[in-house]
Design a protein around this motif. Structure first.
Motif, PDB file in Angstrom:
ATOM      1  N   LYS A 139     -12.068  -1.472   2.031  1.00  0.00           N
ATOM      2  CA  LYS A 139     -12.333  -0.284   1.228  1.00  0.00           C
ATOM      3  C   LYS A 139     -11.694  -0.484  -0.145  1.00  0.00           C
ATOM      4  O   LYS A 139     -10.516  -0.822  -0.232  1.00  0.00           O
ATOM      5  CB  LYS A 139     -11.733   0.940   1.920  1.00  0.00           C
ATOM      6  CG  LYS A 139     -11.995   2.241   1.211  1.00  0.00           C
ATOM      7  CD  LYS A 139     -11.404   3.414   1.958  1.00  0.00           C
ATOM      8  CE  LYS A 139     -11.658   4.680   1.192  1.00  0.00           C
ATOM      9  NZ  LYS A 139     -10.912   5.810   1.724  1.00  0.00           N
ATOM     10  N   ALA A 140     -12.452  -0.304  -1.198  1.00  0.00           N
ATOM     11  CA  ALA A 140     -11.912  -0.449  -2.556  1.00  0.00           C
ATOM     12  C   ALA A 140     -10.925   0.682  -2.823  1.00  0.00           C
ATOM     13  O   ALA A 140     -11.266   1.855  -2.688  1.00  0.00           O
ATOM     14  CB  ALA A 140     -13.035  -0.427  -3.578  1.00  0.00           C
ATOM     15  N   LEU A 141      -9.714   0.324  -3.176  1.00  0.00           N
ATOM     16  CA  LEU A 141      -8.667   1.310  -3.450  1.00  0.00           C
ATOM     17  C   LEU A 141      -8.194   1.166  -4.889  1.00  0.00           C
ATOM     18  O   LEU A 141      -8.262   0.074  -5.457  1.00  0.00           O
ATOM     19  CB  LEU A 141      -7.467   1.065  -2.517  1.00  0.00           C
ATOM     20  CG  LEU A 141      -7.717   1.226  -1.018  1.00  0.00           C
ATOM     21  CD1 LEU A 141      -6.496   0.751  -0.230  1.00  0.00           C
ATOM     22  CD2 LEU A 141      -8.044   2.666  -0.677  1.00  0.00           C
ATOM     23  N   LEU A 145       0.839  -1.194   0.000  1.00  0.00           N
ATOM     24  CA  LEU A 145       0.000   0.000   0.000  1.00  0.00           C
ATOM     25  C   LEU A 145       0.873   1.241   0.000  1.00  0.00           C
ATOM     26  O   LEU A 145       1.892   1.287   0.694  1.00  0.00           O
ATOM     27  CB  LEU A 145      -0.934   0.017   1.217  1.00  0.00           C
ATOM     28  CG  LEU A 145      -2.319  -0.531   0.900  1.00  0.00           C
ATOM     29  CD1 LEU A 145      -2.270  -2.024   0.706  1.00  0.00           C
ATOM     30  CD2 LEU A 145      -3.325  -0.136   1.921  1.00  0.00           C
ATOM     31  N   VAL A 146       0.452   2.208  -0.801  1.00  0.00           N
ATOM     32  CA  VAL A 146       1.173   3.469  -0.882  1.00  0.00           C
ATOM     33  C   VAL A 146       0.225   4.621  -0.564  1.00  0.00           C
ATOM     34  O   VAL A 146      -0.978   4.533  -0.789  1.00  0.00           O
ATOM     35  CB  VAL A 146       1.809   3.700  -2.278  1.00  0.00           C
ATOM     36  CG1 VAL A 146       2.893   2.667  -2.553  1.00  0.00           C
ATOM     37  CG2 VAL A 146       0.773   3.683  -3.377  1.00  0.00           C
ATOM     38  N   SER A 147       0.805   5.678  -0.010  1.00  0.00           N
ATOM     39  CA  SER A 147       0.080   6.929   0.224  1.00  0.00           C
ATOM     40  C   SER A 147       0.364   7.837  -0.962  1.00  0.00           C
ATOM     41  O   SER A 147       1.504   7.933  -1.413  1.00  0.00           O
ATOM     42  CB  SER A 147       0.572   7.606   1.507  1.00  0.00           C
ATOM     43  OG  SER A 147       0.260   6.813   2.618  1.00  0.00           O
ATOM     44  N   LEU A 148      -0.687   8.484  -1.449  1.00  0.00           N
ATOM     45  CA  LEU A 148      -0.557   9.330  -2.634  1.00  0.00           C
ATOM     46  C   LEU A 148      -0.717  10.798  -2.306  1.00  0.00           C
ATOM     47  O   LEU A 148      -1.488  11.170  -1.426  1.00  0.00           O
ATOM     48  CB  LEU A 148      -1.624   8.945  -3.666  1.00  0.00           C
ATOM     49  CG  LEU A 148      -1.611   7.512  -4.179  1.00  0.00           C
ATOM     50  CD1 LEU A 148      -2.830   7.254  -5.052  1.00  0.00           C
ATOM     51  CD2 LEU A 148      -0.330   7.234  -4.945  1.00  0.00           C
ATOM     52  N   LYS A 179       2.965  12.262  -6.246  1.00  0.00           N
ATOM     53  CA  LYS A 179       3.977  11.569  -5.462  1.00  0.00           C
ATOM     54  C   LYS A 179       3.356  10.368  -4.772  1.00  0.00           C
ATOM     55  O   LYS A 179       2.166  10.377  -4.451  1.00  0.00           O
ATOM     56  CB  LYS A 179       4.542  12.540  -4.419  1.00  0.00           C
ATOM     57  CG  LYS A 179       5.665  12.022  -3.579  1.00  0.00           C
ATOM     58  CD  LYS A 179       6.124  13.105  -2.605  1.00  0.00           C
ATOM     59  CE  LYS A 179       7.057  12.503  -1.573  1.00  0.00           C
ATOM     60  NZ  LYS A 179       7.299  13.390  -0.460  1.00  0.00           N
ATOM     61  N   ALA A 180       4.168   9.339  -4.532  1.00  0.00           N
ATOM     62  CA  ALA A 180       3.737   8.178  -3.762  1.00  0.00           C
ATOM     63  C   ALA A 180       4.828   7.834  -2.762  1.00  0.00           C
ATOM     64  O   ALA A 180       6.010   8.015  -3.035  1.00  0.00           O
ATOM     65  CB  ALA A 180       3.478   6.986  -4.684  1.00  0.00           C
ATOM     66  N   GLU A 181       4.403   7.376  -1.593  1.00  0.00           N
ATOM     67  CA  GLU A 181       5.342   6.872  -0.588  1.00  0.00           C
ATOM     68  C   GLU A 181       4.691   5.682   0.093  1.00  0.00           C
ATOM     69  O   GLU A 181       3.469   5.511   0.007  1.00  0.00           O
ATOM     70  CB  GLU A 181       5.729   7.964   0.417  1.00  0.00           C
ATOM     71  CG  GLU A 181       4.575   8.541   1.185  1.00  0.00           C
ATOM     72  CD  GLU A 181       4.966   9.745   2.046  1.00  0.00           C
ATOM     73  OE1 GLU A 181       5.930  10.452   1.705  1.00  0.00           O
ATOM     74  OE2 GLU A 181       4.302   9.950   3.062  1.00  0.00           O
ATOM     75  N   MET A 182       5.483   4.853   0.717  1.00  0.00           N
ATOM     76  CA  MET A 182       4.930   3.680   1.368  1.00  0.00           C
ATOM     77  C   MET A 182       3.959   4.117   2.467  1.00  0.00           C
ATOM     78  O   MET A 182       4.231   5.054   3.211  1.00  0.00           O
ATOM     79  CB  MET A 182       6.044   2.810   1.975  1.00  0.00           C
ATOM     80  CG  MET A 182       6.949   2.178   0.922  1.00  0.00           C
ATOM     81  SD  MET A 182       6.084   1.208  -0.341  1.00  0.00           S
ATOM     82  CE  MET A 182       5.337  -0.068   0.653  1.00  0.00           C
ATOM     83  N   LYS A 189      -7.108  11.862  -6.046  1.00  0.00           N
ATOM     84  CA  LYS A 189      -8.381  11.879  -5.297  1.00  0.00           C
ATOM     85  C   LYS A 189      -8.401  10.839  -4.183  1.00  0.00           C
ATOM     86  O   LYS A 189      -9.097  10.995  -3.194  1.00  0.00           O
ATOM     87  CB  LYS A 189      -9.562  11.690  -6.241  1.00  0.00           C
ATOM     88  CG  LYS A 189      -9.613  10.335  -6.904  1.00  0.00           C
ATOM     89  CD  LYS A 189     -10.769  10.216  -7.873  1.00  0.00           C
ATOM     90  CE  LYS A 189     -10.731   8.860  -8.538  1.00  0.00           C
ATOM     91  NZ  LYS A 189     -11.353   8.808  -9.813  1.00  0.00           N
ATOM     92  N   SER A 190      -7.639   9.765  -4.347  1.00  0.00           N
ATOM     93  CA  SER A 190      -7.526   8.747  -3.306  1.00  0.00           C
ATOM     94  C   SER A 190      -6.223   8.967  -2.555  1.00  0.00           C
ATOM     95  O   SER A 190      -5.195   9.272  -3.153  1.00  0.00           O
ATOM     96  CB  SER A 190      -7.531   7.347  -3.928  1.00  0.00           C
ATOM     97  OG  SER A 190      -7.386   6.375  -2.923  1.00  0.00           O
ATOM     98  N   THR A 191      -6.249   8.825  -1.235  1.00  0.00           N
ATOM     99  CA  THR A 191      -5.022   9.018  -0.460  1.00  0.00           C
ATOM    100  C   THR A 191      -4.193   7.745  -0.384  1.00  0.00           C
ATOM    101  O   THR A 191      -3.015   7.797  -0.065  1.00  0.00           O
ATOM    102  CB  THR A 191      -5.336   9.508   0.967  1.00  0.00           C
ATOM    103  OG1 THR A 191      -6.235   8.578   1.577  1.00  0.00           O
ATOM    104  CG2 THR A 191      -5.954  10.886   0.953  1.00  0.00           C
ATOM    105  N   LEU A 192      -4.816   6.589  -0.670  1.00  0.00           N
ATOM    106  CA  LEU A 192      -4.106   5.315  -0.648  1.00  0.00           C
ATOM    107  C   LEU A 192      -4.338   4.563  -1.945  1.00  0.00           C
ATOM    108  O   LEU A 192      -5.380   4.714  -2.578  1.00  0.00           O
ATOM    109  CB  LEU A 192      -4.594   4.439   0.513  1.00  0.00           C
ATOM    110  CG  LEU A 192      -4.215   4.845   1.930  1.00  0.00           C
ATOM    111  CD1 LEU A 192      -4.913   3.935   2.940  1.00  0.00           C
ATOM    112  CD2 LEU A 192      -2.722   4.800   2.138  1.00  0.00           C
ATOM    113  N   ALA A 193      -3.376   3.711  -2.301  1.00  0.00           N
ATOM    114  CA  ALA A 193      -3.515   2.858  -3.474  1.00  0.00           C
ATOM    115  C   ALA A 193      -2.777   1.551  -3.210  1.00  0.00           C
ATOM    116  O   ALA A 193      -1.957   1.452  -2.289  1.00  0.00           O
ATOM    117  CB  ALA A 193      -2.960   3.546  -4.716  1.00  0.00           C
ATOM    118  N   VAL A 194      -3.077   0.566  -4.047  1.00  0.00           N
ATOM    119  CA  VAL A 194      -2.497  -0.767  -3.907  1.00  0.00           C
ATOM    120  C   VAL A 194      -1.578  -1.051  -5.091  1.00  0.00           C
ATOM    121  O   VAL A 194      -1.951  -0.817  -6.242  1.00  0.00           O
ATOM    122  CB  VAL A 194      -3.619  -1.838  -3.866  1.00  0.00           C
ATOM    123  CG1 VAL A 194      -3.035  -3.240  -3.783  1.00  0.00           C
ATOM    124  CG2 VAL A 194      -4.570  -1.577  -2.703  1.00  0.00           C
TER     125      VAL A 194
END
Length: 158
Positions: free
Chosen positions: A110-112, A49-52, A83-86, A56-61
């Motif tokens: 939650k769908a990411l 999982l990464v934080s964006l 930007k993305a970070e772990m 629009k989404s703060t997390l992604a897979v």
């Protein structure tokens, strides 16, 4: 049964569940799975999982081979984020409903947004966590993309 297995059953896709005895001392969950199950590590994928920032989404897979490192620039680019970070492991657990080392890209609370490394497209079947340590699900890459509403893109660091 885990939410991942239930989601695959509900979708009526072809899949297999593989179980092995998880070693709490294992340093890499994905590599442990490949070795314990006698699988080619290129077919075993980890879920990160990464934080964006700037999305629009703060997390992604990110779903990528256990043998590779994630390129944070590549996932940010794939999702159109700045930007993305772990992601923080505790946040990842709260958001997905799974524990680290057993996070499945399927059946999360939650769908990411999900990005699957494009190397998966070359495989007939791939293996991802089925929702707990010591449990893997084998399925076609297109079925994984369908279940997660995921997209394929290059994700690995060179």
């Amino acid at each position: 049964m885990t939410p991942a297995i239930n989601a695959a059953k509900k979708a009526k896709i072809a899949f297999d569940v593989l179980e092995y005895q998880h070693d709490p001392a294992a340093e890499s969950y994905g590599e442990e799975a490949a070795q314990a199950l006698g699988l080619d590590p290129a077919q075993v994928f980890k879920t990160l999982l990464v934080s964006l920032t700037g999305h629009k989404s703060t997390l992604a897979v990110a779903v990528l081979p256990v043998t590779h490192m994630l390129s944070l620039k590549a996932i940010a680019k794939a999702l159109g984020a700045k930007k993305a970070e772990m992601a923080d492991p505790k946040l990842a657990e709260r958001t997905t409903g799974y524990i680290v080392g057993g996070i499945s890209p399927i059946g999360q609370k939650k769908a990411l947004p999900t990005v699957i490394d494009d190397s998966a497209k070359e495989l007939a079947r791939m293996h991802v966590s089925a929702g707990r340590r010591g449990l893997e699900i084998a399925l076609a890459p297109d079925d994984l993309a369908s279940l997660t509403r995921g997209q394929f893109a290059p994700l690995t660091a060179e």
